[in-house]
Design an enzyme around this catalytic site. Sequence first.
Site, PDB file in Angstrom:
ATOM      1  N   GLU A 152       0.869  -1.127  -0.062  1.00 14.41           N
ATOM      2  CA  GLU A 152      -0.138   0.055  -0.118  1.00 14.41           C
ATOM      3  C   GLU A 152       0.852   1.331  -0.046  1.00 14.41           C
ATOM      4  O   GLU A 152       1.860   1.207   0.459  1.00 14.41           O
ATOM      5  CB  GLU A 152      -0.866   0.131   1.277  1.00 14.41           C
ATOM      6  N   CYS A 159       3.115   8.377   1.079  1.00 19.01           N
ATOM      7  CA  CYS A 159       3.472   7.541   2.273  1.00 19.01           C
ATOM      8  C   CYS A 159       3.983   6.145   1.350  1.00 19.01           C
ATOM      9  O   CYS A 159       2.727   5.767   0.992  1.00 19.01           O
ATOM     10  CB  CYS A 159       2.697   7.440   3.186  1.00 19.01           C
ATOM     11  N   CYS A 216       5.719  -7.097   7.710  1.00 21.46           N
ATOM     12  CA  CYS A 216       6.719  -6.440   8.849  1.00 21.46           C
ATOM     13  C   CYS A 216       6.817  -7.473   9.913  1.00 21.46           C
ATOM     14  O   CYS A 216       5.977  -8.165  10.236  1.00 21.46           O
ATOM     15  CB  CYS A 216       6.036  -5.101   9.579  1.00 21.46           C
ATOM     16  N   CYS A 226       4.098  -4.444  16.309  1.00 22.57           N
ATOM     17  CA  CYS A 226       3.538  -3.600  17.196  1.00 22.57           C
ATOM     18  C   CYS A 226       2.086  -3.977  17.321  1.00 22.57           C
ATOM     19  O   CYS A 226       1.347  -4.485  16.214  1.00 22.57           O
ATOM     20  CB  CYS A 226       3.326  -2.178  16.410  1.00 22.57           C
ATOM     21  N   CYS A 266      -0.980  -2.470  15.189  1.00 24.00           N
ATOM     22  CA  CYS A 266      -0.754  -2.246  13.553  1.00 24.00           C
ATOM     23  C   CYS A 266      -1.348  -3.466  12.773  1.00 24.00           C
ATOM     24  O   CYS A 266      -0.774  -4.360  13.185  1.00 24.00           O
ATOM     25  CB  CYS A 266       0.869  -1.986  13.393  1.00 24.00           C
ATOM     26  N   GLY A 301       5.898  -1.790   6.875  1.00 25.20           N
ATOM     27  CA  GLY A 301       7.262  -2.401   6.983  1.00 25.20           C
ATOM     28  C   GLY A 301       8.059  -1.432   7.921  1.00 25.20           C
ATOM     29  O   GLY A 301       7.735  -0.267   8.296  1.00 25.20           O
ATOM     30  N   GLU A 302       9.326  -1.990   8.212  1.00 23.70           N
ATOM     31  CA  GLU A 302      10.340  -1.135   9.246  1.00 23.70           C
ATOM     32  C   GLU A 302      11.277  -0.905   8.236  1.00 23.70           C
ATOM     33  O   GLU A 302      12.125  -1.757   7.784  1.00 23.70           O
ATOM     34  CB  GLU A 302      10.749  -2.001  10.318  1.00 23.70           C
ATOM     35  N   SER A 332      10.748   6.821   9.092  1.00 23.43           N
ATOM     36  CA  SER A 332      10.158   6.605  10.420  1.00 23.43           C
ATOM     37  C   SER A 332      10.585   5.186  10.818  1.00 23.43           C
ATOM     38  O   SER A 332      10.307   4.321  10.160  1.00 23.43           O
ATOM     39  CB  SER A 332       8.300   6.604  10.225  1.00 23.43           C
ATOM     40  N   SER A 359       8.464   6.574  16.108  1.00 25.37           N
ATOM     41  CA  SER A 359       7.409   5.761  16.728  1.00 25.37           C
ATOM     42  C   SER A 359       7.641   5.578  18.275  1.00 25.37           C
ATOM     43  O   SER A 359       8.134   4.382  18.622  1.00 25.37           O
ATOM     44  CB  SER A 359       6.786   4.322  15.992  1.00 25.37           C
ATOM     45  N   LEU A 360       7.318   6.519  19.057  1.00 26.22           N
ATOM     46  CA  LEU A 360       7.768   6.284  20.469  1.00 26.22           C
ATOM     47  C   LEU A 360       6.469   5.771  21.234  1.00 26.22           C
ATOM     48  O   LEU A 360       6.659   4.562  21.380  1.00 26.22           O
ATOM     49  CB  LEU A 360       7.643   7.761  20.935  1.00 26.22           C
ATOM     50  N   HIS A 361       5.064   6.241  21.167  1.00 25.79           N
ATOM     51  CA  HIS A 361       3.854   5.636  21.523  1.00 25.79           C
ATOM     52  C   HIS A 361       3.927   5.412  23.071  1.00 25.79           C
ATOM     53  O   HIS A 361       2.705   4.856  23.470  1.00 25.79           O
ATOM     54  CB  HIS A 361       3.559   4.368  20.676  1.00 25.79           C
ATOM     55  N   ASN A 411      -5.618   4.582  14.877  1.00 24.81           N
ATOM     56  CA  ASN A 411      -6.750   4.089  14.281  1.00 24.81           C
ATOM     57  C   ASN A 411      -7.366   2.756  14.475  1.00 24.81           C
ATOM     58  O   ASN A 411      -6.271   1.678  14.703  1.00 24.81           O
ATOM     59  CB  ASN A 411      -6.088   3.814  12.501  1.00 24.81           C
ATOM     60  N   CYS A 431      -2.262   1.977   8.183  1.00 23.16           N
ATOM     61  CA  CYS A 431      -1.269   0.946   7.364  1.00 23.16           C
ATOM     62  C   CYS A 431      -1.645  -0.390   7.509  1.00 23.16           C
ATOM     63  O   CYS A 431      -1.741  -0.886   8.439  1.00 23.16           O
ATOM     64  CB  CYS A 431       0.212   1.051   7.697  1.00 23.16           C
TER      65      CYS A 431
HETATM   66  N1  SAH Z   1       7.980   0.931  10.922  1.00 25.09           N
HETATM   67  C1  SAH Z   1       7.971   2.415  11.073  1.00 25.09           C
HETATM   68  C2  SAH Z   1       7.227   2.915  10.034  1.00 25.09           C
HETATM   69  C3  SAH Z   1       5.739   2.229   9.576  1.00 25.09           C
HETATM   70  S1  SAH Z   1       4.355   2.613  10.859  1.00 25.09           S
HETATM   71  C4  SAH Z   1       7.746   2.725  12.313  1.00 25.09           C
HETATM   72  O1  SAH Z   1       7.341   1.818  13.117  1.00 25.09           O
HETATM   73  O2  SAH Z   1       7.701   3.942  12.483  1.00 25.09           O
HETATM   74  C5  SAH Z   1       4.016   4.333  10.578  1.00 25.09           C
HETATM   75  C6  SAH Z   1       3.326   4.794  11.721  1.00 25.09           C
HETATM   76  O3  SAH Z   1       2.135   4.668  11.907  1.00 25.09           O
HETATM   77  C7  SAH Z   1       4.260   4.347  12.898  1.00 25.09           C
HETATM   78  O4  SAH Z   1       4.405   5.586  13.827  1.00 25.09           O
HETATM   79  C8  SAH Z   1       3.328   3.311  13.463  1.00 25.09           C
HETATM   80  O5  SAH Z   1       3.533   3.231  14.659  1.00 25.09           O
HETATM   81  C9  SAH Z   1       1.738   3.971  13.154  1.00 25.09           C
HETATM   82  N2  SAH Z   1       0.766   3.267  13.174  1.00 25.09           N
HETATM   83  C10 SAH Z   1       0.580   1.921  12.727  1.00 25.09           C
HETATM   84  N3  SAH Z   1      -0.600   1.524  12.952  1.00 25.09           N
HETATM   85  C11 SAH Z   1      -1.406   2.378  13.498  1.00 25.09           C
HETATM   86  C12 SAH Z   1      -2.649   2.290  14.015  1.00 25.09           C
HETATM   87  N4  SAH Z   1      -3.444   1.661  13.916  1.00 25.09           N
HETATM   88  N5  SAH Z   1      -3.023   3.825  14.396  1.00 25.09           N
HETATM   89  C13 SAH Z   1      -2.268   4.669  14.589  1.00 25.09           C
HETATM   90  N6  SAH Z   1      -0.989   4.730  13.983  1.00 25.09           N
HETATM   91  C14 SAH Z   1      -0.473   3.383  13.532  1.00 25.09           C
END
Ligand code: SAH
Length: 348
Positions: free
Chosen positions: A94, A107, A114, A118, A121, A161-162, A193, A216-218, A292, A335
Amino acid sequence: MEKTVYMNDLTLGEMRERLAEAGEKPFRAAQIYEWLHVKNADTYEAMTNLPKSLRERLATEMPLRTLAIEEVRESAVDGTRKYLFRLADGQFIESVLMRYHHGNSVCISSQVGCRMGCRFCASTLGGLVRNLSSGEMLGQVYAIERDTGERVSNVVIMGMGEPLDNYDQVVRFLRMISDDKGHNISERNLTLSTCGLVPGIRRLAEEKLMINLALSLHAPNDERRRQIMPVANAYSLDQIFEALRGYYEANHRRLTFEYSLIAGVNDTDECARELAARVRGMNCLINLIPVNPVRENDFRAPQGPHVAAFKKKLENYGINVTIRREMGRDIEGACGQLRKRYTETVHV
Ligand code: SAH
């Protein structure tokens, strides 16, 4: 058997070598490179200043690795377009086109699937299938330009992907898309990212690329982060932040922290306080993203007013914060969601 070389994965220098080895004139490389990376051609047929015999030879000996648009969805809300591409081997990825006042941003995905795991995701649900090549990453940008007839000015590697788990091809992509003989997108308009692969961040700092880095801290601490991101078991936030400081030393680009807000998981007052303390003094921006919803998990975003209050708390600590404008929620913007649904309902 020798591995197939795909012309659109090659740098200009590599193309010259290959053509010379094949007994062709090296100046053909510049012509082909321009067709591929400036004029967005995706067939040899289109390269009308090459002799027909050469085009035919190249099509069999050094083919192009192309991707086809399988499905496009356009958001009725904001014009965001989500693309599902079919790769040459039948895999799907995508990409998303976002239209902003300052230009078009794409994007892109860096892998099929991946393996970072996470929990919120969708891209990671089926694990990693394979890495994308640099040509397949470039191809996403070029195909979207061909489809819309609009120029792309920014690229973010934030799709499936990462990127630092596919380091060599991603760096090759970054160098090629910013090449002034190629598509010539400024390094400053490129963003990578990562979920925080420390050795990759360190290596990237040495590449001397002026690209933007997003983490991606979270979560504001390791304990909470481990609950949602398995990668937190491999690298602590202290290690990650040390690597980020090294990256900042190398190119002085402002860092972005992505923080997906999940109700009851990382959205408390205490989280805001800890988060602010962690980034205080850094030249950075926190990008809050209400999570999301993904069908396969039960994470939910906090209510709008709570998101605004979380933002306000961070601002009161003196931190730069934005709330990510939700682009394309009506078209399964998160994603991996479209691919997931597609592979499940159409092909399995
Ligand atoms: N692997 C990389 C890039 C891909 S994900 C990374 O981790 O940064 C792109 C961003 O979308 C990341 O910050 C990821 O944590 C976030 N993401 C993934 N799924 C999500 C979701 N369901 N809702 C909100 N953000 C999400």
